[in-house]
Write a protein that holds these residues in place. Structure first.
Motif, short mmCIF file in Angstrom:
data_model
loop_
_atom_site.label_atom_id
_atom_site.label_comp_id
_atom_site.label_asym_id
_atom_site.label_seq_id
_atom_site.Cartn_x
_atom_site.Cartn_y
_atom_site.Cartn_z
N TRP A 1 -1.42 27.39 18.28
CA TRP A 1 -0.24 26.56 18.10
C TRP A 1 0.96 27.28 18.69
O TRP A 1 1.00 28.51 18.74
CB TRP A 1 0.00 26.22 16.63
CG TRP A 1 0.24 27.39 15.74
CD1 TRP A 1 -0.69 28.12 15.08
CD2 TRP A 1 1.51 28.00 15.45
NE1 TRP A 1 -0.10 29.13 14.38
CE2 TRP A 1 1.25 29.09 14.59
CE3 TRP A 1 2.82 27.72 15.83
CZ2 TRP A 1 2.29 29.89 14.10
CZ3 TRP A 1 3.83 28.52 15.34
CH2 TRP A 1 3.55 29.60 14.49
N VAL A 2 1.91 26.50 19.15
CA VAL A 2 3.11 27.08 19.73
C VAL A 2 4.27 26.11 19.55
O VAL A 2 4.09 24.89 19.68
CB VAL A 2 2.89 27.43 21.22
CG1 VAL A 2 2.50 26.21 22.03
CG2 VAL A 2 4.14 28.08 21.82
N ILE A 3 5.43 26.67 19.25
CA ILE A 3 6.67 25.89 19.17
C ILE A 3 7.59 26.43 20.23
O ILE A 3 7.80 27.65 20.33
CB ILE A 3 7.32 26.02 17.78
CG1 ILE A 3 6.35 25.52 16.69
CG2 ILE A 3 8.62 25.23 17.73
CD1 ILE A 3 6.85 25.76 15.28
N CYS A 4 8.15 25.55 21.04
CA CYS A 4 9.05 26.02 22.08
C CYS A 4 10.27 25.12 22.14
O CYS A 4 10.26 23.98 21.64
CB CYS A 4 8.34 26.06 23.44
SG CYS A 4 7.99 24.44 24.15
N GLY B 1 12.94 22.34 27.52
CA GLY B 1 13.35 22.93 28.79
C GLY B 1 12.62 24.20 29.17
O GLY B 1 12.69 24.64 30.32
N THR B 2 11.91 24.78 28.22
CA THR B 2 11.16 26.00 28.52
C THR B 2 9.74 25.65 28.94
O THR B 2 9.32 24.50 28.85
CB THR B 2 11.13 26.93 27.30
OG1 THR B 2 10.48 26.28 26.21
CG2 THR B 2 12.55 27.30 26.88
N SER B 3 9.02 26.67 29.38
CA SER B 3 7.63 26.48 29.82
C SER B 3 6.67 27.18 28.88
O SER B 3 7.01 28.20 28.28
CB SER B 3 7.45 27.03 31.23
OG SER B 3 8.23 26.30 32.17
N GLU C 1 8.56 14.86 24.10
CA GLU C 1 7.46 13.93 24.31
C GLU C 1 6.18 14.61 24.81
O GLU C 1 5.12 13.98 24.86
CB GLU C 1 7.86 12.82 25.30
CG GLU C 1 8.35 13.32 26.64
CD GLU C 1 9.86 13.43 26.70
OE1 GLU C 1 10.48 13.72 25.66
OE2 GLU C 1 10.41 13.25 27.81
N ASP C 2 6.29 15.89 25.17
CA ASP C 2 5.10 16.66 25.56
C ASP C 2 4.39 17.24 24.35
O ASP C 2 3.30 17.83 24.47
CB ASP C 2 5.47 17.79 26.51
CG ASP C 2 6.07 17.29 27.81
OD1 ASP C 2 7.02 17.93 28.32
OD2 ASP C 2 5.61 16.24 28.31
N LEU D 1 1.01 21.93 20.49
CA LEU D 1 2.31 22.23 21.09
C LEU D 1 3.37 21.35 20.44
O LEU D 1 3.23 20.12 20.40
CB LEU D 1 2.28 21.97 22.60
CG LEU D 1 3.64 22.01 23.32
CD1 LEU D 1 4.27 23.39 23.23
CD2 LEU D 1 3.49 21.59 24.79
N THR D 2 4.42 21.99 19.97
CA THR D 2 5.57 21.28 19.43
C THR D 2 6.81 21.71 20.21
O THR D 2 7.11 22.91 20.27
CB THR D 2 5.78 21.57 17.93
OG1 THR D 2 4.60 21.20 17.21
CG2 THR D 2 6.97 20.79 17.38
#
Lengths: 115, 111
Positions: free
Chosen positions: A10-13, A16-18, A87-88, A112-113
């Motif tokens: 899991w990842v929170i970003c 605008g980041t990659s 939305e990704d 992914l959040t």
């Protein structure tokens, strides 16, 4: 059967980041890997087919410049979500074709959040 | 456009009953058919695959394929609460291609 490791789980970003997601085939040389995306209560939608040493084949409607796939070795394929937006946010799953009719092994998925 | 259709459910059955899950597909060239189980937040896990017309049994699970009708089903006998999950039907059209998934049927088994 083959073992497929997917990282991170899991990842929170920030918007605008990659984000890079890795899919590793631990005990099988995978010439072909598949990347899927799954939105809540929806099915797995094929995004692209990743081929070792060549360009990935993207499904219709999937932006290849936004979802960068690199399959540089027989054991590793990466999916980079560039300039991520809310939305990704989704569940991304990789799959390795290991041969035979039953030969598809899935990674554990990456949630992914994007905030 | 290759499509795989499933009734989203939910399908509710009591413990011990038979659960019947259905799937239709659009591509007559499809070669192999898969049933996966997916728990919430997890990746799919393979239950069974079938590629010949007829029935294939594995424990409490029976897959049925009718290529003429472009129909595949999964029967779960003696359903258990632990069988509660989303069941995904997947189809492989040609050798080497990815699986195409249906939207899944949510099964709820009550004790």
């Amino acid at each position: 059967g083959a073992v497929v490791s997917q990282h991170p789980s899991w990842v929170i970003c920030k918007s605008g980041t990659s984000v890079k997601i890795e899919c590793r085939s631990l005990d099988f040389q995978a010439t072909t890997m598949f990347w899927y995306r799954q939105f809540p209560k929806q099915s797995l939608m094929l995004m692209a087919t990743s081929n070792e040493g060549s360009k990935a084949t993207y499904e219709q409607g999937v932006e290849k410049d936004k979802f960068l796939i690199n399959h540089a070795s027989l054991t590793l394929s990466t999916l980079t979500v560039t300039s991520a937006h809310p939305e990704d946010s989704s569940f991304y799953i990789c799959s390795v074709r290991t041969g035979g009719d039953s030969g598809y092994t899935f990674g554990s998925g990456t949630r992914l959040t994007v905030v | 456009q290759k499509e795989v259709e499933q009734n989203s459910g939910p399908l509710s059955v009591p413990e011990g009953a038979i659960a019947s899950l259905n799937c239709t597909y659009s591509d007559r060239g499809s070669q192999s058919f898969f049933w996966y189980r997916q728990y919430s937040g997890k990746s799919p896990e393979l239950i069974m695959f079938i590629y010949s017309n007829g029935d294939k049994e594995d424990g409490r699970f029976t897959a049925q394929l009718n290529k003429a009708s472009q129909y595949v089903s999964l029967l779960i006998r003696d359903s258990q609460p632990s069988d509660s999950a989303t069941y995904l039907c997947a189809v492989k059209a040609e050798a080497g291609t990815a699986l195409i998934f249906g939207k899944g049927t949510t099964l709820s088994v009550s004790s």
